[in-house]
Every structure is written in structure tokens, then in C-alpha cells.
Design an enzyme around this catalytic site. Sequence first.
Site, short mmCIF file in Angstrom:
data_model
loop_
_atom_site.label_atom_id
_atom_site.label_comp_id
_atom_site.label_asym_id
_atom_site.label_seq_id
_atom_site.Cartn_x
_atom_site.Cartn_y
_atom_site.Cartn_z
N ARG A 175 0.74 -1.36 0.00
CA ARG A 175 -0.13 -0.10 -0.10
C ARG A 175 0.84 1.33 -0.13
NH1 ARG A 175 -5.26 -0.53 -1.42
NH2 ARG A 175 -5.55 -2.88 -1.06
N HIS A 187 1.69 1.96 -3.49
CA HIS A 187 0.55 2.41 -4.34
C HIS A 187 0.01 3.75 -4.01
CE1 HIS A 187 -3.79 2.48 -5.49
NE2 HIS A 187 -4.20 2.59 -4.26
N ASP A 239 -5.71 5.64 1.55
CA ASP A 239 -5.54 4.15 2.09
C ASP A 239 -4.78 3.75 3.41
OD1 ASP A 239 -6.94 2.89 -0.05
OD2 ASP A 239 -5.30 2.15 -1.15
N HIS A 288 -12.41 1.09 5.38
CA HIS A 288 -11.17 1.64 5.40
C HIS A 288 -11.25 3.29 5.27
CE1 HIS A 288 -11.23 1.29 0.93
NE2 HIS A 288 -10.38 2.20 1.09
N ASP A 332 -11.12 7.21 -11.71
CA ASP A 332 -10.22 8.02 -10.68
C ASP A 332 -9.00 7.67 -10.72
OD1 ASP A 332 -10.16 5.64 -9.03
OD2 ASP A 332 -12.19 6.26 -8.40
N VAL A 333 -7.99 8.34 -10.11
CA VAL A 333 -6.63 8.07 -10.35
C VAL A 333 -6.18 6.75 -9.30
CG1 VAL A 333 -5.78 10.40 -10.92
CG2 VAL A 333 -6.09 9.83 -8.68
N PHE A 343 -6.38 4.10 -11.82
CA PHE A 343 -5.40 4.28 -12.84
C PHE A 343 -4.11 3.44 -12.27
CE2 PHE A 343 -6.92 8.54 -14.84
CZ PHE A 343 -7.99 7.84 -15.07
N ARG A 381 -4.04 8.80 -21.58
CA ARG A 381 -5.15 9.36 -22.58
C ARG A 381 -6.25 10.04 -21.77
NH1 ARG A 381 -5.40 7.91 -27.81
NH2 ARG A 381 -7.47 8.17 -27.85
#
Length: 461
Positions: free
Chosen positions: A64, A67, A108, A134, A195-196, A199, A219
Site C-alpha cells: 500500500r 500504491h 488508503d 477503510h 479515478d486515479v 489508474f 489518454r
Amino acid sequence: MGEYCPSGSCDRRYVKQVFDNLHGSISLDPFALQFVDTEEFQRLRDLKQLGLTYLVYPGAVHTRFEHSLGVYSLAGKSINNLKTYQGEELGIDHVDMQTVKLAGLLHDIGHGPFSHLFEHEFLPRVDPGSSWSHEKMSVLLLDSIVDKHAIDIENDYLKMVKDMITVSSEPASTKSANEKHFLYDIVANGRNGIDVDKFDYIGRDCRACGLGCNFQYWRLMEGMRVMGDEICYPAKDYLSIHKLFSTRADLHRTVYTHAKVKAVDLMLVDALIEANDYLGISLHAHDPEDFWKLDDTIIKSIETAPNNELDKAKEIIQRIRRRELYKFCNQYSVPKDKLEHFQNITAQDIVCSQKSSEVLLKEEDVAVSNVKIDLTRGKDNPLESIKFFKDFGCDEKFPITDDRVSHLLPAYNEDRIVRVYAKKPELVDVVSEAFENLQMRMYGEKTQVHETPKKKRIRSN
């Protein structure tokens, strides 16, 4: 906002460069570093992104921590793109940019041991009806970090960050909170699911598991445009957006809910439940000061505990290490016409479907995994909740319906799969037969794809 960046400019002496294997160099500004350098955030290094999936996909050992850095980077790039092209029109300022980046960084921090397993598998078993998530714990931990480490952030800005974190689970919470609603669509999008966060984890998980990924998030980031306080996308990118959702669904099918991955998950949950009374695992979930000390090393705590009451939990963990997993019996996909009224199958359903056998099944002999795979909107097509525009010279936004996208896209957007496991190898045959009986009773036919292999049908002596 922030010790070193009061006006939006940063002294490079205080910027930290981190090289990420997915996004390349990530620049952490001094304000973000105040959060990264806390013990609560560093804990994310001991939370694997995909729990024990690495026992099936050996490369899935990413955490995490990486990420969160990736989402921070992508959130920064997204808001920077919007500021470059529409900054004056939208009134995007340094505070907006900083809060979006912080939300990406901290979204997160509230995950428990083994990530989603703790939230969706363990807690519902020990605390039925709990509304724990969470996202809510991330908010509680964020407040705790700010107070404990005396981080200088104004209350209004802190509230914006927290709302950006919870918006995917509580989309109504920001309706009247801020006039710039589009800011809340960047990190955790409760409006249409783009959302990112996705992604990053889609690209990162595909790479870690050795799977190909031809979804090109850049893109969408380069083409996004705010129209009517909503992030919209060029109509030519509709297939790229569908690829985002379909790749996520493929990951759920082939990685997150892989039959052996779920076998490991079911065993680990049983071990955590056995250890819960002694270690007070679920009690820690309600106090951020205790919660941040929980991570994946809890397995070691179970294995080294002197209490004899944990012998059963220790035995389960040792079985996992020896790869003596619960035996997968079979699975079936719920028929399309039965999806709407489907109720999760339980171990009791399987036991009650046993007709006759030398062995009498008990609920503790059976484990059931009810898998739901969709495109983020259940049976609905997520494309219909997304607004598009023809080109950058056009001010009209519009949805794209299924029939205008492609006739090759699926007519249904949701799968329900039921998998049944025998906790003891000698019960595979008995559990498989009961499972088949259940299908006949519910649907009048066996809906499983194949018969249980003969080599797995081991009768007890």
C-alpha cells in the site's frame, strides 16, 4: 498550508525524489513529506496491496505504501493538467492542488491487515452489521496524525481532504461542501468510478502479477475537461474508458478472486477469527491509536503467541505455509435471469443439500465464496453515468449509450460466481455432491462448468 510551501512554490532542497517502477520519478513536496515520515504512514510498507495473493502470483508483493505514492503522483498530474488548461476558468489555486494530492497520498492509510480481506471478509464475520470501512478509518487516522505530529493545516482544508477520501463511499457528503465538486472526482470518484486510484492499482497489479495491460490512463488524464462542474472526456476515448472497467473486471476474475487465492483468504479469515478473542484484533478497528499498529505481521503474532488457545489458528497458518489449502470442489455462475434475486449461498445451504452419505457434513466442514464481478455499477453500464464532449471547441456534454459504443460489448455487466470448498481433502466428494444437489434444487439443472475431477474425489476410509 504547509511549512515550506506557503505560496505554492517549494525550495528544491526540501523536495524528495522517489523512483517508482510504474510511474518513474515521483516528487514529494515538503508538506506531503510531513505525513509520509510519520509512523502511521510508514506502516503501509507492511501492508501488501493484494494480501496473500503472492502465494499464487509470486510477484504480487507490492505494498500500500508504493500504491499511495503512485496515487499521490497521478492526482498531482491530473489537477495540474486541469490547472494548465482551465485554471483561470475554474479558479484552481494552490490549496486545491495540495488537498487533491494529499487525498491521493492518504486515501488508503485506513486499510487493515491484508487490505480488503480485513474489511470485507474478517470484520463482517466477527462484527455483523458493522458499518466499518477503510475510508472512515483513513479519516480518523488523518485527524490523529495531524494532532499527534502537530502538522499545520487549516481545518477547512483538512475537511476537504477527508471528504475527497470518503466521497466514493459517501458521495452525498460533499454536495453542499464545496462549489468545486469536480475536485472530488479525481482521487475516489463516487460519481462515475473513473479515478486515479484505479489508474494506479490496475497498472501496478497487472505488472506485479505478470499480466498484460493495454489500458492507457494517460489518454484520459490528458483529455479530461471540466464542464458544468463535472469532469468529462473526449467522445473518441469511450473505448479507453470501457477498457478501464473491463481490465478491472478481468483482474477481479483472474487475480483477486482466483480460486486458490480465495482458498487462502478463507483459511486466513478462519485463523484470524480463532485468534480474535486472544489478540483483540477486531477491537483495534475502532481506535485509530491502536489500529495503526495492526499490519500483515499479525501472522507472526499468532504463530509466536504462547497461548494454547491459538493452536487451531496456528495450525491453519501452517497449512497455508505448507500449501495444504481448502480443496476447491467446484463453482457455478448464477444464470442471467436469476441475478436480480440472487442471495448469497452459505455453508448451511450446502450441508442442508446433502441427501445421503456415509459422512454427515457439518457447517464447519464447508467454505463458500460468493464472488461478484462487475464494471463498478452492478448490472448497470458505467459508461452511461459518464459525460463526453465532441471536441475541445464544443461546449455540449452528453452520455454515450450501449448501442452507440459497440455491438461487441457484453449485454450484461455483472457476474455472480459461487465457489465451494471442502476444508478436509477427504470430504471433496461429499461436498461436491451436496453442491450439485443444491444447484438442482435451485435451478433444476447443474449450472457448473465442469464436473469435479476424479482425482479430487477422495472418499474417506
